[in-house]
Write a protein that holds these residues in place. Structure first.
Motif, mmCIF file in Angstrom:
data_model
loop_
_atom_site.group_PDB
_atom_site.id
_atom_site.type_symbol
_atom_site.label_atom_id
_atom_site.label_comp_id
_atom_site.label_asym_id
_atom_site.label_seq_id
_atom_site.Cartn_x
_atom_site.Cartn_y
_atom_site.Cartn_z
ATOM 1 N N THR A 292 -1.420 5.035 -2.674
ATOM 2 C CA THR A 292 -0.600 6.225 -2.826
ATOM 3 C C THR A 292 -1.158 7.077 -3.964
ATOM 4 O O THR A 292 -1.909 6.585 -4.810
ATOM 5 N N GLU B 267 10.077 5.903 11.262
ATOM 6 C CA GLU B 267 8.766 5.360 11.626
ATOM 7 C C GLU B 267 7.921 6.463 12.257
ATOM 8 O O GLU B 267 8.358 7.120 13.208
ATOM 9 N N VAL C 182 6.859 6.567 2.002
ATOM 10 C CA VAL C 182 8.031 6.129 1.237
ATOM 11 C C VAL C 182 7.696 5.987 -0.243
ATOM 12 O O VAL C 182 8.413 6.503 -1.115
ATOM 13 N N HIS C 183 6.605 5.322 -0.550
ATOM 14 C CA HIS C 183 6.265 5.096 -1.954
ATOM 15 C C HIS C 183 5.804 6.379 -2.648
ATOM 16 O O HIS C 183 6.019 6.544 -3.859
ATOM 17 N N ASP D 100 13.294 3.380 4.146
ATOM 18 C CA ASP D 100 12.664 3.429 5.459
ATOM 19 C C ASP D 100 13.702 3.158 6.537
ATOM 20 O O ASP D 100 14.876 2.927 6.250
ATOM 21 N N ALA E 209 4.058 4.976 7.144
ATOM 22 C CA ALA E 209 5.443 4.965 6.679
ATOM 23 C C ALA E 209 5.544 4.409 5.269
ATOM 24 O O ALA E 209 6.246 4.969 4.407
ATOM 25 N N ASP E 210 4.862 3.317 4.994
ATOM 26 C CA ASP E 210 4.903 2.705 3.669
ATOM 27 C C ASP E 210 4.321 3.644 2.616
ATOM 28 O O ASP E 210 4.878 3.793 1.521
ATOM 29 N N ARG F 33 3.119 1.730 10.543
ATOM 30 C CA ARG F 33 3.695 1.063 9.368
ATOM 31 C C ARG F 33 2.927 1.420 8.099
ATOM 32 O O ARG F 33 3.514 1.539 7.027
ATOM 33 N N VAL F 34 1.617 1.558 8.207
ATOM 34 C CA VAL F 34 0.810 1.940 7.039
ATOM 35 C C VAL F 34 1.238 3.311 6.527
ATOM 36 O O VAL F 34 1.489 3.502 5.324
ATOM 37 N N ASP G 152 -2.228 -3.233 8.434
ATOM 38 C CA ASP G 152 -1.141 -3.292 9.404
ATOM 39 C C ASP G 152 -1.381 -2.188 10.428
ATOM 40 O O ASP G 152 -2.320 -1.390 10.291
#
Length: 216
Positions: free
Chosen positions: A32, A62, A104-105, A118, A100-101, A97-98, A93
């Motif tokens: 990030t 998602e 979020v962060h 999430d 989205a993570d 999912r990559v 992943d």
């Protein structure tokens, strides 16, 4: 005796199968952006008083990815329109999912938003953010990816911000990044993905905060 010989041959075949000559697959992660708690981010949503009200909460849905990008493979696109994957390499992943993570962060790094969750969270949020990943690939101008040509990585998110209660759209915008790899080697290609993704994430955060700060 024949049965014993057959059993020995079967065991020998199984044993040789365990010693695969194929190279191990390497998994890569993306980072990030640096935590930049800019004063402007806070004032964009909070009031100027000393005790500003809490900022809004946000749920990142998602992401929806373009056809061919939904796996954990690291995608490449050649000049003749062929979508392929780099051999022996993958993301940690599957791409939805990559992304989205990372989103979020990245958004959690801003104090102007009270909380970022999430889609798996059991809690409610004031706003929802949908990301459509339209580009996440290394592009080659030629028809071969194994030559001396260095690819250009393209990352592009089409974003829709909406209120959760009535699903009314607050803002629609694009966040993108591009970075040319320094070499046609996996380490350099992943570094280009990392740089392009962080550029797109910074733009995503800036435009999300600007949309949340606009009075309605």
């Amino acid at each position: 005796a024949a049965s014993v010989l057959l059993a020995c041959a079967w065991l020998a075949g199984c044993s040789s199968g365990l010693r695969s000559s194929e190279p191990a697959i390497v998994s890569y992660v993306l980072r990030t952006p640096q935590d930049q708690r800019v004063v402007a981010d806070t004032s964009a949503v909070a009031a100027s008083s000393q005790r500003a009200p809490a900022g809004p909460s946000l749920m990142v849905l998602e992401p929806v990815v373009a056809p061919g990008l939904a796996s954990d493979g690291i995608a490449l696109l050649t000049g003749d329109g062929r979508l392929d994957r780099y051999a022996g390499s993958r993301w940690a992943d599957e791409l939805p999912r990559v992304v989205a993570d990372l989103a979020v962060h990245t958004l959690r790094a801003s104090p102007a938003i009270s909380s970022v969750i999430d889609k798996a969270s059991p809690f409610a949020a004031d706003y929802v953010l949908r990301l459509d990943v339209t580009n996440f690939e290394a592009r080659y101008a030629g028809t071969q990816a194994n030559g001396a040509e260095t690819p250009n990585v393209m990352v592009r998110f089409e974003c829709t911000l909406a209120r959760r209660d009535d699903r009314s759209i607050v803002a629609s915008f694009v966040a993108s990044g591009a970075q040319e790899a320094t070499q046609n080697r996996m380490g350099s290609v992943v570094a280009a993905f990392d740089a392009a993704t962080r550029t797109a994430l910074v733009e995503l955060r800036q435009k999300t905060l600007a949309a949340l700060a606009t009075p309605r």
